[in-house]
Enzyme design. Structure first.
Site, PDB file in Angstrom:
ATOM      1  N   CYS A 181      -1.147  11.642  -7.481  1.00 59.59           N
ATOM      2  CA  CYS A 181      -1.775  12.074  -6.232  1.00 59.59           C
ATOM      3  C   CYS A 181      -1.228  13.429  -5.801  1.00 59.59           C
ATOM      4  CB  CYS A 181      -1.586  11.054  -5.118  1.00 59.59           C
ATOM      5  SG  CYS A 181      -2.656  11.381  -3.704  1.00 59.59           S
ATOM      6  N   CYS A 361      -9.125  12.931  -4.683  1.00 58.68           N
ATOM      7  CA  CYS A 361      -7.987  13.136  -3.800  1.00 58.68           C
ATOM      8  C   CYS A 361      -8.507  13.288  -2.374  1.00 58.68           C
ATOM      9  CB  CYS A 361      -7.204  14.377  -4.229  1.00 58.68           C
ATOM     10  SG  CYS A 361      -5.642  14.559  -3.348  1.00 58.68           S
TER      11      CYS A 361
END
Length: 426
Positions: A181, A361
């Protein structure tokens, strides 16, 4: 689900004739998002398939919500469930860790002293957070103003610090890629600054984002909208700056960078709050195995996700050598690729699917708004919805904070493959 506890009575790694303790058909290493999801998807396709899952942990975490916990927008307790509750029925769980992979002999050695032979192996143990690479960090995590949303037991401390700060200096760090991430380090900054701004204290704060890399985000299309928020929050960006040492009691952090001549310089910075993101590496048993590429990641074909040198092995999730963003959203599509391609390979048929590098994301730029960054290999934009992906939206916040957690537990981990359209091979 059958459970084989790591304290089972059989001893030794092989019997006198060299046979393994356990012989399995399909072995999956790792009970994270990728592992549980691929087990569920395989059993959906072939309910009688004999699958053995190797996972040492008792708990399963929904990690994408930890940035929300750190921003006061989610309850940490909702991000964890017992591992036994998420492993699909029909799979056998060996509660142990893999310590060595021997792909030439199709064998695994486990932490309980046993060995496992397999016909097919799926590698998805995730990655390892290398906290030890930052000197002094492990001794001060969770106190002295030092926190990280990358750990379940720390993300609530992030919110505690954010709420308590009315003035002072807040440092946020981001190491070199790859990390899981990649937007999470700056999400922590945005949600913290949003709270300080709404509380009327942002003007009393010095906010600094130290990035080891040279860009705010790896996909250029999203940099302009993100820069608007950096400017809105009056945060200072320091590129090429890597956190290397922390002294919690003195509230001091040291960052290394290079001058114009390439010489390494080290700078000390004081802080009232430090949000740390550690370097991230492949697990040792993969990094030192024959499955690894030069960087230590499990080497696979970026399209089929089959191992480059061992056709009986597939991999997905954060451990892969693929260049995609390491996110749960990436695993969601990789699961379908591996499930379809593995079943085809077992039947000596051509593998039908190719992974396009999709990752997502959801950049939480403020509480209530998200820039939903979806992209694939080469930074190609791959939006799910026909909207301008660079615009911060309330609807994307609802997706991030409400729908995706529900879908994770009730969809992805149950073998429901919604919104996973993929390219066919050929």
């Amino acid at each position: 689900m059958t459970t084989l506890n790591q304290n089972a009575t059989a001893s030794g790694t092989e019997d006198a004739r060299g046979r393994p303790d356990i012989t399995a058909d399909v072995v999956v290493i790792g009970g994270g998002s990728a592992g549980i999801g691929v087990v569920a998807s395989l059993l959906k396709r072939a309910p009688d398939l004999q699958i053995t899952l190797i996972e040492p942990n008792d708990q399963h975490y929904y990690q994408p919500a930890w940035t929300l916990v750190g921003g006061g927008a989610y309850d940490a307790r909702k991000t964890v469930r017992p591992m036994s509750h998420v492993i699909p029925r029909g799979a056998t769980w060996i509660k142990a860790a893999v310590v060595e992979v021997l792909p030439n002999g199709k064998r695994l050695k486990l932490s309980n002293g046993k060995s496992v032979a397999y016909r097919n192996l799926i590698v998805c143990p995730g990655l390892r957070l290398a906290w030890e690479k930052i000197e002094g960090l492990e001794q001060t995590l969770g106190k002295n103003g030092v926190t990280s949303n990358y750990r379940y037991d720390l993300c609530a401390y992030t919110w505690q610090l954010v709420q308590g700060l009315r003035k002072g200096k807040a440092l946020f760090s981001q190491p070199g890629m790859p990390i899981k991430c990649a937007g999470a380090p700056q999400k922590a900054l945005y949600l913290s600054c949003d709270h300080w701004q709404k509380s009327g204290v942002l003007q009393n704060m010095q906010v600094e984002f130290n990035l080891a890399g040279a860009a705010l985000f790896g996909v250029p299309a999203f940099v302009p909208p993100l820069m608007k928020y950096i400017e809105k929050y009056q945060a200072q960006l320091v590129f090429g700056s890597n956190l290397v040492k922390v002294d919690g009691p003195s509230r001091t952090a040291w960052f290394e960078s290079k001058d114009e001549h390439g010489a390494v310089i080290r700078q000390a910075k004081t802080f009232d709050m430090l949000h740390v993101v550690p370097a991230q590496v492949a697990p040792d048993f993969i990094r030192t195995s024959l499955l690894a590429d030069a960087a230590g990641w499990c080497e696979v074909d970026p399209g089929t996700l089959q191992h480059s040198r061992y056709p009986d092995v597939f991999a997905l999730g954060d451990v892969c050598s693929t260049s995609n963003a390491k996110t749960a959203a990436a695993a969601r599509k990789q699961i379908v690729v591996v499930a379809e391609n593995l079943m085809a390979a077992r039947d000596n048929q051509p593998m039908p699917l190719r992974y396009d590098g999709y990752g997502s994301c959801p950049l939480t730029v403020e509480k209530g708004k998200v820039v939903l960054a979806e992209f694939g290999y080469g930074g190609k934009l791959l939006p799910t919805f026909p909207l301008d992906a660079t615009v911060a939206r309330k609807s994307a916040w609802f997706l991030k904070a409400r729908f995706l957690p529900w879908f994770y537990w009730n969809g992805m981990l149950k073998g429901r493959e919604w919104l996973t359209k993929l390219s066919k091979v050929g």
